[in-house]
Design a protein around this motif. Sequence first.
Motif, PDB file in Angstrom:
ATOM      1  N   ILE A 231      50.042  46.299  45.191  1.00  0.00           N
ATOM      2  CA  ILE A 231      48.708  45.767  44.968  1.00  0.00           C
ATOM      3  C   ILE A 231      47.655  46.830  45.205  1.00  0.00           C
TER       4      ILE A 231
ATOM      5  N   ARG B  85      47.780  36.964  43.694  1.00  0.00           N
ATOM      6  CA  ARG B  85      47.097  37.327  42.454  1.00  0.00           C
ATOM      7  C   ARG B  85      47.543  38.696  41.975  1.00  0.00           C
ATOM      8  N   ALA B  86      47.657  39.627  42.914  1.00  0.00           N
ATOM      9  CA  ALA B  86      48.094  40.973  42.546  1.00  0.00           C
ATOM     10  C   ALA B  86      49.540  40.975  42.065  1.00  0.00           C
TER      11      ALA B  86
ATOM     12  N   TRP C 264      45.356  46.201  39.083  1.00  0.00           N
ATOM     13  CA  TRP C 264      45.738  45.484  40.296  1.00  0.00           C
ATOM     14  C   TRP C 264      46.659  46.307  41.200  1.00  0.00           C
TER      15      TRP C 264
ATOM     16  N   ALA D 135      41.340  41.681  37.339  1.00  0.00           N
ATOM     17  CA  ALA D 135      41.115  42.471  38.545  1.00  0.00           C
ATOM     18  C   ALA D 135      39.617  42.558  38.826  1.00  0.00           C
TER      19      ALA D 135
END
Length: 426
Positions: free
Chosen positions: A5, A14-15, A144, A214
């Motif tokens: 990440i 999310r990453a 990311w 991102a």
Amino acid sequence: MSRLIAEPTVSLSRARNAVRGGLLGNFVDQVDIFLPVIALAPAAAIVLGPDAAAAQTGLIFVATLLGRPLGAAIFGSLADRHGRTRTTTAAIAGIAITTLLIALIPTHDVGGAATLWAFVALRFVGGVFLGGEYSAAIPLAMEWTAPRRRGLLSGGIMAMSPLANAFIAGLTLILVQVLGPDAYAGWGWRMPFIAGALLAAAMLWYYVAGVDDAPISTTGARRTRPLTAILIGPFRRQLWQVFVLMTGLWLFTQMAIPVLTGMLREAPQVGPTTVPFIMLIATLVSAAAMLSAGALSQRIGRRRFFVVFGAGALVAAPLAFAWALTSQGAAAVLAVTVVQIVTVSAYGPVGAYLAERFPSAVRSSGYGVGYSLSLVVPALFPFWLPWLQSALGPVAAVMAVLAAASALLVIGAVLGPEPDRTAALK
């Protein structure tokens, strides 16, 4: 995965989702690219008609080829202006629909000449969506990713291409063996396309459910005309420098895979029946080599990697190609594998390199157009390589092209700076 990440303060999930999406999305993208070349080959005479089936398959491939740069220009600009995740989902949806529609095309005995043109039309439209997918999804994954891991991730993303090739080849081989050649040609060829559509649909759900843009792409300034900015504006030098470098890589691809495969089939000491096995082994090794190349570029620098690789390939690639065409048995497997290592493994750093060469405001446009526009002339080798072979000889001509590809790789790398691989993308 957590070490990939970009920042420890953002959501790990999310990453991770974006990184996985870049990897798996490119696998799905590459599966769709290889489908008509590999899955149609055993059934081309029935599906497309008995007259010049190879030429018709080539026309379908060219249609895909022409669609990809157009898709990169359209969707790359959309990604830069409206978000990479939203653009990725639209492109993947298009891939799923066009691939499924291909599975529903009637064969030549029902559709006649319309069958071929249905394939051509759908592959052109599919090519547009294919060009859009990697133009948005790969820059998104790179944004990311932690700087120290971009090279490794790049190698993993690029390795999806040979893995997808091997997947489609393996699936086609199994279906032909299980169903028999006649049943596969009659209806079994549709199954790989249905599988490709289902994979794309799964990726569409994945992106809709859990992938976000991102922070760098949502908070930074956006250009209203990113395509203009890379073609004739302030980022044109980056684009054309990348174009030179990528042209060399695409020449590697065409000579080391389709051209070498075709010449091996005609080589008396190898023959057509053993070529798929040889190429499968070499392809799998090249995937590992791409992963290693991406990681190595993180240690020594992308520019230095390309320069050193190109300088070595200037000698190694032509010699390995000649060796592959004069070998047999285990030596042939080794020689073809070496060809893959000294040519297409150079793709390893490409995902990170192209993302680093362009700022966020034009990153998808620069990545997509630089990656796609450069493949047009190399992929049209069926039109210009025979002329060169008539002048230099069949093997010598390919050796000359490989040397030229190596030189273009070096020149393209030298024309650009060493990107900052230790800092977050801007």
